[in-house]
Every structure is written in structure tokens, then in C-alpha cells.
Design a protein around this motif. Structure first.
Motif, mmCIF file in Angstrom:
data_model
loop_
_atom_site.group_PDB
_atom_site.id
_atom_site.type_symbol
_atom_site.label_atom_id
_atom_site.label_comp_id
_atom_site.label_asym_id
_atom_site.label_seq_id
_atom_site.Cartn_x
_atom_site.Cartn_y
_atom_site.Cartn_z
ATOM 1 N N LEU A 1 7.926 6.560 -7.600
ATOM 2 C CA LEU A 1 8.018 5.208 -7.042
ATOM 3 C C LEU A 1 6.673 4.529 -7.222
ATOM 4 O O LEU A 1 5.624 5.158 -7.079
ATOM 5 C CB LEU A 1 8.368 5.248 -5.554
ATOM 6 N N TRP A 2 6.709 3.255 -7.529
ATOM 7 C CA TRP A 2 5.470 2.494 -7.709
ATOM 8 C C TRP A 2 5.590 1.161 -6.985
ATOM 9 O O TRP A 2 6.468 0.349 -7.295
ATOM 10 C CB TRP A 2 5.185 2.263 -9.194
ATOM 11 N N GLN A 3 4.710 0.966 -5.989
ATOM 12 C CA GLN A 3 4.596 -0.316 -5.294
ATOM 13 C C GLN A 3 3.423 -1.054 -5.928
ATOM 14 O O GLN A 3 2.275 -0.682 -5.731
ATOM 15 C CB GLN A 3 4.348 -0.093 -3.806
ATOM 16 N N THR B 1 9.136 -0.673 -6.530
ATOM 17 C CA THR B 1 9.639 -1.001 -5.200
ATOM 18 C C THR B 1 8.622 -1.885 -4.491
ATOM 19 O O THR B 1 7.415 -1.685 -4.660
ATOM 20 C CB THR B 1 9.902 0.265 -4.355
ATOM 21 N N PRO B 2 9.055 -2.852 -3.699
ATOM 22 C CA PRO B 2 8.101 -3.674 -2.949
ATOM 23 C C PRO B 2 7.531 -2.967 -1.726
ATOM 24 O O PRO B 2 6.546 -3.420 -1.159
ATOM 25 C CB PRO B 2 8.924 -4.901 -2.542
ATOM 26 N N ASP B 3 8.144 -1.836 -1.315
ATOM 27 C CA ASP B 3 7.709 -1.149 -0.099
ATOM 28 C C ASP B 3 7.992 0.344 -0.252
ATOM 29 O O ASP B 3 9.104 0.806 0.008
ATOM 30 C CB ASP B 3 8.440 -1.714 1.121
ATOM 31 N N ASP C 1 -6.771 -0.577 -5.576
ATOM 32 C CA ASP C 1 -5.981 -1.806 -5.515
ATOM 33 C C ASP C 1 -4.931 -1.865 -6.617
ATOM 34 O O ASP C 1 -4.278 -2.890 -6.807
ATOM 35 C CB ASP C 1 -6.890 -3.028 -5.595
ATOM 36 N N LEU C 2 -4.749 -0.738 -7.343
ATOM 37 C CA LEU C 2 -3.795 -0.729 -8.446
ATOM 38 C C LEU C 2 -2.352 -0.742 -7.953
ATOM 39 O O LEU C 2 -1.480 -1.357 -8.557
ATOM 40 C CB LEU C 2 -4.016 0.513 -9.313
ATOM 41 N N GLY C 3 -2.079 -0.039 -6.867
ATOM 42 C CA GLY C 3 -0.737 0.077 -6.336
ATOM 43 C C GLY C 3 -0.605 1.347 -5.525
ATOM 44 O O GLY C 3 -1.587 2.061 -5.285
ATOM 45 N N THR C 4 0.592 1.621 -5.089
ATOM 46 C CA THR C 4 0.889 2.810 -4.287
ATOM 47 C C THR C 4 1.937 3.645 -4.998
ATOM 48 O O THR C 4 2.979 3.125 -5.412
ATOM 49 C CB THR C 4 1.396 2.401 -2.892
#
Length: 224
Positions: A104-106, A61-63, A87-90
Motif C-alpha cells: 500500500l502506498w499513501q 490509498t489516501p489513508d 515526506d515521500l509517502g507512507t
């Protein structure tokens, strides 16, 4: 996708031999699993013994914050709020309207799969649910054409729990890994300390068997 395990080193031995994965340090005590140098998964140590030993599939997901709000609006739950991993993602964990958990992975620096659909890598995610109509509504509302067509090769399906599992099995998302020889792979699972949970059966997308690893995490093997 990642596996939350009590013993990451034991996981490395199991999956390294089963799928030919190599490993490198990721974040904290987690490791990246790689197939021919390309990322296929992560193995993550469980921080709470009460949590299940499980494979989790993450949808991009972008957000992540906005997406969790949409999940709540669609009747789902947020299990773990969006959490940045350097800085890998959220990452976040959520559950659908029947309680099946997914991630979910941003993306940040880590974009996700470096390979899929090849032997030894992710090939399919199957939602086992008690209400396919409700699942279609829930996931269709969230993902639209990303899951159900738009000209792309699909890698997500839905089936009733009782097609494979006992009726008391809770709804869940089952990750599938592709193999070239299902019988040989099942033999390797058992030799490495895992077990066969559901013997081979035919599906519209190939021959499948459900297994658990040597620590109890369930996954499926798929021979297309």
C-alpha cells in the motif's frame, strides 16, 4: 513498485541493461529507477536476509491506516504496519486472505509511477491464486471499481496458480513489464545472469514469459 534485493548495485546493472533504466538516490540506500527521466520503480536493499528477494506492487490509498483496518476486516493480514518514508509517502505491506502479499502506498511527495504500459515499464499485475472466487470477493470489497472496470483500462488480473506454476507454488502477485520483443528480452535476461521460470505462453492480454533476475526476484515480461 519496488524490488527488495540483496545487492542493489547488481540490480542496477541488470535492470539498467534490460530495460534501459537510469538510477538516482532515493531514501537510505534505495534508488529510484527512471525511464527517460520518469519514475518506474525503486530498488531497495534487503535489511533482513530471511526476507524474500521479490518485486512488490503497491496500490495507492489516501489513508494507509484506514485501509489496513479494511484489509483485516476482509480477512487479510497486515505484514508491515504503515510507515512514513520522510515526506515521500507512507508504505505498508499486507496479504490477502490466501497469503499473497501486496503493498500500500499513501502518496506524499512521491506520487507513484511516472510512466506505465510503455516498453520498459510496469504494464500488468497478475494475482496467482488457488481460489479466484475468494480473490474476487477480497479485492472487490477493498477496491471496488478501481480494479474491475469503471471505464478505465484494467491492469490487474487473476488466474489459478496451476495455469502457469506448479500446484505447490504459494499465491502471489506477479509484476509484468512491457517489452517490444519477447524473444530478445528473454535472451537479455539469460545473458545478464537471470533465468526463464516459465517459457512464453499466450494470455488474453498478450504473450507472457516469467523470469527471475540475477538475484532470484521473479517478474514477467509481456509483449502486447
Amino acid at each position: 513498485m519496488d524490488a527488495q534485493l540483496p545487492d542493489v548495485e547488481a540490480g542496477k546493472r541488470f535492470y539498467g541493461e534490460l530495460f534501459g533504466w537510469s538510477f538516482e538516490d532515493a531514501y537510505g540506500s534505495s534508488v529510484w529507477a527512471r525511464l527517460d527521466g520518469r519514475p518506474v520503480a525503486a530498488l531497495v536493499p534487503k535489511t533482513d536476509g530471511r526476507m524474500p528477494t521479490v518485486w512488490t506492487v503497491y496500490f495507492a490509498t489516501p489513508d494507509a491506516d484506514a485501509f489496513t483496518r479494511r484489509i483485516l476486516a476482509a480477512g487479510g493480514q497486515v505484514v508491515t504496519a504503515p510507515t512514513p518514508l520522510d515526506d515521500l509517502g507512507t508504505a505498508a505491506l499486507a496479504a490477502d486472505s490466501e497469503g499473497a502479499v501486496f503493498g500500500l502506498w499513501q502518496p506524499g511527495r512521491h506520487r507513484g509511477f511516472g510512466v506505465r504500459r510503455e516498453p520498459g515499464s510496469f504494464v500488468w499485475a497478475q494475482l496467482y491464486t488457488r481460489d479466484i472466487s475468494a480473490a474476487n470477493t477480497f479485492y472487490g470489497t477493498l477496491f471496488h471499481d478501481a480494479l474491475f472496470g469503471a471505464g478505465a483500462e484494467p491492469d490487474f488480473g487473476r488466474a489459478e496458480v496451476t495455469e502457469v506454476f506448479p500446484a505447490e507454488m504459494p499465491p502471489h502477485v506477479l509484476a509484468h513489464f512491457r517489452v517490444t520483443g519477447l524473444g530478445d528480452a528473454l535472451g537479455a535476461v539469460q545473458r545478464l545472469g537471470g533465468r526463464v521460470q516459465a517459457p512464453p505462453f499466450e494470455t488474453s492480454y498478450g504473450a507472457v514469459a516469467v523470469v527471475t533476475d540475477n538475484q532470484g526476484a521473479s517478474f514477467a515480461l509481456l509483449q502486447r
